[in-house]
Design an enzyme around this catalytic site. Structure first.
Site, PDB file in Angstrom:
ATOM      1  N   LYS A  62       0.860  -1.179   0.000  1.00 52.99           N
ATOM      2  CA  LYS A  62       0.000   0.000   0.000  1.00 52.99           C
ATOM      3  C   LYS A  62       0.897   1.229   0.000  1.00 52.99           C
ATOM      4  O   LYS A  62       1.694   1.435   0.925  1.00 52.99           O
ATOM      5  CB  LYS A  62      -0.915  -0.004   1.220  1.00 52.99           C
ATOM      6  CG  LYS A  62      -1.960   1.110   1.192  1.00 52.99           C
ATOM      7  CD  LYS A  62      -2.901   0.989   2.373  1.00 52.99           C
ATOM      8  CE  LYS A  62      -4.001   2.035   2.332  1.00 52.99           C
ATOM      9  NZ  LYS A  62      -4.896   1.937   3.504  1.00 52.99           N
TER      10      LYS A  62
ATOM     11  N   GLU B  26       8.188  -6.185   1.379  1.00 50.57           N
ATOM     12  CA  GLU B  26       6.966  -6.175   2.188  1.00 50.57           C
ATOM     13  C   GLU B  26       6.097  -7.392   1.885  1.00 50.57           C
ATOM     14  O   GLU B  26       5.554  -8.035   2.793  1.00 50.57           O
ATOM     15  CB  GLU B  26       6.175  -4.886   1.929  1.00 50.57           C
ATOM     16  CG  GLU B  26       6.745  -3.646   2.577  1.00 50.57           C
ATOM     17  CD  GLU B  26       6.384  -3.539   4.056  1.00 50.57           C
ATOM     18  OE1 GLU B  26       5.704  -4.436   4.580  1.00 50.57           O
ATOM     19  OE2 GLU B  26       6.806  -2.539   4.683  1.00 50.57           O
TER      20      GLU B  26
ATOM     21  N   TYR C   6     -15.003  -0.058  -7.748  1.00 47.37           N
ATOM     22  CA  TYR C   6     -16.336   0.510  -7.562  1.00 47.37           C
ATOM     23  C   TYR C   6     -17.192   0.338  -8.814  1.00 47.37           C
ATOM     24  O   TYR C   6     -18.407   0.528  -8.763  1.00 47.37           O
ATOM     25  CB  TYR C   6     -16.222   1.991  -7.191  1.00 47.37           C
ATOM     26  CG  TYR C   6     -15.377   2.205  -5.961  1.00 47.37           C
ATOM     27  CD1 TYR C   6     -15.874   1.950  -4.688  1.00 47.37           C
ATOM     28  CD2 TYR C   6     -14.046   2.632  -6.063  1.00 47.37           C
ATOM     29  CE1 TYR C   6     -15.082   2.120  -3.556  1.00 47.37           C
ATOM     30  CE2 TYR C   6     -13.252   2.795  -4.939  1.00 47.37           C
ATOM     31  CZ  TYR C   6     -13.772   2.534  -3.688  1.00 47.37           C
ATOM     32  OH  TYR C   6     -12.986   2.688  -2.576  1.00 47.37           O
TER      33      TYR C   6
ATOM     34  N   SER D  75     -10.289   5.014  -5.219  1.00 46.09           N
ATOM     35  CA  SER D  75     -11.292   6.052  -5.444  1.00 46.09           C
ATOM     36  C   SER D  75     -10.833   7.121  -6.419  1.00 46.09           C
ATOM     37  O   SER D  75     -11.616   7.608  -7.243  1.00 46.09           O
ATOM     38  CB  SER D  75     -11.663   6.688  -4.105  1.00 46.09           C
ATOM     39  OG  SER D  75     -10.505   7.246  -3.476  1.00 46.09           O
TER      40      SER D  75
ATOM     41  N   LYS E  10      -2.102  -1.575  -3.870  1.00 46.59           N
ATOM     42  CA  LYS E  10      -2.997  -0.421  -3.776  1.00 46.59           C
ATOM     43  C   LYS E  10      -2.157   0.860  -3.792  1.00 46.59           C
ATOM     44  O   LYS E  10      -1.220   0.973  -3.008  1.00 46.59           O
ATOM     45  CB  LYS E  10      -3.810  -0.509  -2.479  1.00 46.59           C
ATOM     46  CG  LYS E  10      -4.816   0.623  -2.307  1.00 46.59           C
ATOM     47  CD  LYS E  10      -5.587   0.470  -0.996  1.00 46.59           C
ATOM     48  CE  LYS E  10      -6.620   1.590  -0.847  1.00 46.59           C
ATOM     49  NZ  LYS E  10      -7.361   1.495   0.420  1.00 46.59           N
TER      50      LYS E  10
ATOM     51  N   LYS F 205       0.856   9.896   5.920  1.00 46.92           N
ATOM     52  CA  LYS F 205       1.001   8.483   6.292  1.00 46.92           C
ATOM     53  C   LYS F 205       2.314   7.886   5.769  1.00 46.92           C
ATOM     54  O   LYS F 205       2.433   6.673   5.615  1.00 46.92           O
ATOM     55  CB  LYS F 205      -0.204   7.695   5.768  1.00 46.92           C
ATOM     56  CG  LYS F 205      -1.531   8.231   6.299  1.00 46.92           C
ATOM     57  CD  LYS F 205      -2.715   7.322   5.993  1.00 46.92           C
ATOM     58  CE  LYS F 205      -4.004   7.870   6.595  1.00 46.92           C
ATOM     59  NZ  LYS F 205      -5.144   6.934   6.494  1.00 46.92           N
TER      60      LYS F 205
ATOM     61  N   ARG G 137     -11.297   9.003   1.364  1.00 46.43           N
ATOM     62  CA  ARG G 137     -11.284   9.625   2.691  1.00 46.43           C
ATOM     63  C   ARG G 137     -12.533  10.459   2.915  1.00 46.43           C
ATOM     64  O   ARG G 137     -13.027  10.561   4.041  1.00 46.43           O
ATOM     65  CB  ARG G 137      -9.998  10.438   2.863  1.00 46.43           C
ATOM     66  CG  ARG G 137      -8.784   9.514   2.991  1.00 46.43           C
ATOM     67  CD  ARG G 137      -7.464  10.219   2.988  1.00 46.43           C
ATOM     68  NE  ARG G 137      -6.379   9.227   3.061  1.00 46.43           N
ATOM     69  CZ  ARG G 137      -5.114   9.474   2.777  1.00 46.43           C
ATOM     70  NH1 ARG G 137      -4.755  10.691   2.394  1.00 46.43           N
ATOM     71  NH2 ARG G 137      -4.208   8.513   2.845  1.00 46.43           N
TER      72      ARG G 137
END
Length: 343
Positions: free
Chosen positions: A213, A252, A332, A293, A267, A236, A223
């Site tokens: 991510k 990772e 979506y 999104s 992502k 972040k 968000r």
């Protein structure tokens, strides 16, 4: 004005001589032949539908930055799960918009067995037992500061967060979640969740690791959807991956697999097709992407302005994930794509 007429070179080769009679257009000449040699196909079995939850009854609250996407009360989410099952969509992924009064610095409401995400899981499983439910145990929907972990003196504390998300994962499994998909990117979370699930009798609940991510600018509309826009203090970057790094993403993923992840997720999606391909080639493990999104919103906005054919771009973008090596895509667009594929 002088006109220039090109001269055919003496002894010019024919096209067959140039190509060695390998005319690659032969199999493109007709629809049937193109279908015959198509290398990748998008099917309804590739789709996971992310949906947003909110409190109340009979609520379908539009999300301004995500046209045709809504925050759904549990009863509406059940109806949409029934719709998804009829369309053949294998699984849905749920994300809660938690009331401001239930948020705190530690995101402690995630440990309420009756919180929105768990109540929705129970209701959907009761009504549509055949559909898979994927839940996220990140704390960001539950924290007053919008971070994915517990904030102490300006630092996201890793180990406390891991302990909390592992406990939350057990509660989500008890509510009926089929797959736990932790997106917080804390070190050790996969192993801790696997241990907690197994210790509580949930050996059959799988883990879809958000192994890679990235600290991306594509998350803005999400968000807004979960109610954390404007809450986030800082960024972040101390726990999401730098979007310049691909070797780190592989490390990772390797670590999460060693800790017990059953599948990997990348992502965002389209900006990271190279990561998808690397992970699939490196590990040969079920690999997924989240068409986030921002990706969705860009396609919808350009289509609304008449700049692109929205449905063709939608399908092309999803096929790109398959070509890169994805076994499935969180998108979506899932219900609309399923409708198109059903004809």
């Amino acid at each position: 004005m002088n006109k220039f007429t090109p001269t055919k070179p003496a002894g010019a080769r024919s096209v067959d001589e140039i190509t060695g009679s390998r005319r690659l257009r032969r199999m493109r000449k007709a629809d049937w032949s193109r279908r015959l040699v198509q290398e990748n196909r998008l099917t309804v079995d590739d789709l996971i539908w992310p949906i947003f939850l909110t409190s109340g009854t009979n609520v379908r609250e539009p999300i301004d930055a995500m046209p045709d996407v809504f925050r759904l009360s549990i009863d509406e989410a059940v109806r949409e799960a029934e719709r998804a099952a009829k369309l053949g969509i294998p699984a849905i992924a749920t994300f809660p918009n938690i009331e401001a009064g239930r948020k705190d610095e530690a995101g402690s409401h995630i440990l309420d067995p009756d919180n929105l995400i768990n109540a929705a899981t129970r209701a959907i499983k009761a009504a549509v037992p055949q559909i898979g439910i994927i839940t996220d145990v990140a704390l960001d929907p539950f924290t007053s500061h919008g971070h994915d972990g517990i904030l102490r003196e300006g630092i996201i504390v890793n180990d406390e967060t891991v302990e909390q998300v592992a406990a939350a994962a057990v509660l989500q499994a008890a509510a009926g979640a089929d797959i736990i998909a932790p997106s917080d990117m804390m070190d050790g979370r996969i192993g801790a969740i696997r241990d907690a699930l197994d210790a509580n009798g949930f050996q059959d609940v799988a883990i879809m690791s958000y192994a890679t991510k990235f600290a991306s600018a594509f998350y803005g509309p999400y968000r807004e959807a979960i109610g954390t826009q404007g809450l986030l203090k800082g960024d972040k970057k101390t726990y999401y991956i730098d979007h310049a790094n691909s070797d780190e993403a592989v490390r990772e993923a390797e670590q999460d697999l060693a800790e017990g992840a059953d599948m990997l997720m990348v992502k965002p999606g389209l900006p990271y097709l190279d990561i998808i391909r690397r992970l699939k080639d490196e590990f040969a493990i079920p690999t997924f992407a989240y068409q986030v999104s921002g990706e969705y919103a860009m396609i919808k906005a350009a289509a609304a302005n008449g700049w692109i054919d929205g449905e063709k771009v939608m399908l092309e973008s999803l096929l790109a994930f398959k070509r890169a090596g994805c076994d499935g895509i969180l998108t979506y667009f899932a219900p609309r794509v399923a409708e198109i594929l059903k004809g």
